[in-house]
Design an enzyme around this catalytic site. Structure first.
Site, short mmCIF file in Angstrom:
data_model
loop_
_atom_site.label_atom_id
_atom_site.label_comp_id
_atom_site.label_asym_id
_atom_site.label_seq_id
_atom_site.Cartn_x
_atom_site.Cartn_y
_atom_site.Cartn_z
N CYS A 102 32.48 51.00 35.21
CA CYS A 102 31.20 51.63 35.55
C CYS A 102 31.10 53.01 34.88
O CYS A 102 31.01 53.10 33.67
CB CYS A 102 31.03 51.69 37.07
SG CYS A 102 29.32 51.93 37.60
N HIS B 96 32.64 46.00 39.13
CA HIS B 96 33.79 46.67 39.74
C HIS B 96 34.86 45.68 40.19
O HIS B 96 34.78 45.13 41.30
CB HIS B 96 33.33 47.46 40.97
CG HIS B 96 32.54 48.69 40.66
ND1 HIS B 96 33.11 49.94 40.58
CD2 HIS B 96 31.22 48.85 40.43
CE1 HIS B 96 32.16 50.83 40.31
NE2 HIS B 96 31.02 50.20 40.21
N GLU C 166 37.85 46.50 41.13
CA GLU C 166 38.62 47.13 42.21
C GLU C 166 37.93 46.96 43.57
O GLU C 166 38.57 47.15 44.62
CB GLU C 166 38.85 48.61 41.90
CG GLU C 166 37.69 49.55 42.20
CD GLU C 166 36.56 49.49 41.20
OE1 GLU C 166 35.58 50.25 41.37
OE2 GLU C 166 36.64 48.69 40.24
#
Length: 233
Positions: A88, A205, A207
């Site tokens: 990002c 994302h 994570e």
């Protein structure tokens, strides 16, 4: 010896703890935070540049973070073949730093997007995707206002010819429909790598998708691939 992961922290980063949690607590990897004013990466094997709003996204997303002291070390680390993952805002920073080609515009709809997305893996020829088959569809969340990836026609052809497009936005079935291209990125691009294939930038994302209770654990596939490759070195 286990690989050491470094998570860079800029003023305004807000996905740094997500990244640390994914690496240290879910993947059981050695992870540490690296402040943006630090420059020593001698004990780091893998760098993660996290999402957020570095320096408040003033000027352009990533434009100021690109001049943080750590970024010269990041550039040298990447030039030596060290793996770097920008997520990002981290992707935006890597673009601004010239570690990846192209730029980001505001989303096509001019609205901040925060939702689940689907992306299709286009290549296994990176250490981030070695264990993911081309054509596999991952479900990862996105949260960005400037994720509309652009580049000129010559550079786009180079990305296509060199197999540097790593992820494309798609629907659940893996089809790159117009509706699936959530931010209007050219050629549905959700993630690209450099020519050496050791630097990956992506808007979704991973994570935030490492535990099924959050809706998807597909993000683990990317970290598992990296851990597998680093263990083989």
């Amino acid at each position: 010896m286990s690989a050491n992961f470094g998570v860079i922290v800029f003023p305004g980063s807000n996905c740094d703890h997500d990244a640390y949690h994914a690496l240290a607590h879910v993947m059981n990897a050695n992870a540490q935070f690296i402040w943006h004013k630090d420059t020593d990466l001698s004990d780091i094997d893998f760098l993660l540049v996290p999402g957020g709003f570095s320096y408040g996204d003033y000027l352009r997303s990533g434009a100021i973070a690109r001049f943080s002291p750590i970024m010269q070390s990041v550039t040298e680390f990447a030039q030596k073949g060290g793996p770097v993952l920008g997520v990002c805002n981290g992707f935006q920073i890597l673009l601004e730093a010239g570690l990846l080609p192209g730029a980001m515009l505001h989303n096509e709809q001019l609205r901040f997007i925060c939702k689940q997305s689907y992306l299709r893996c286009e290549t296994s020829d990176t250490l981030f995707t070695r264990t993911i088959e081309p054509g596999e569809v991952l479900q990862l969340p996105v949260a960005h206002g400037e994720g509309n990836y652009v580049t000129d026609s010559d550079q786009l052809k180079k990305l296509q010819d060199n197999n540097q497009i790593v992820f494309r936005y798609c629907n659940r079935e893996g089809e790159t429909t117009r509706e699936a291209n959530i931010n209007g990125s050219i050629d549905h691009i959700a993630g690209i790598c450099n020519q050496k294939r050791n630097v990956l930038g992506m808007m979704p994302h991973p994570e935030r998708a490492v535990e099924s209770i959050l809706g998807s654990d597909d993000g683990k596939r990317i970290f598992e691939s990296a851990l597998h490759e680093l263990a083989a070195v």
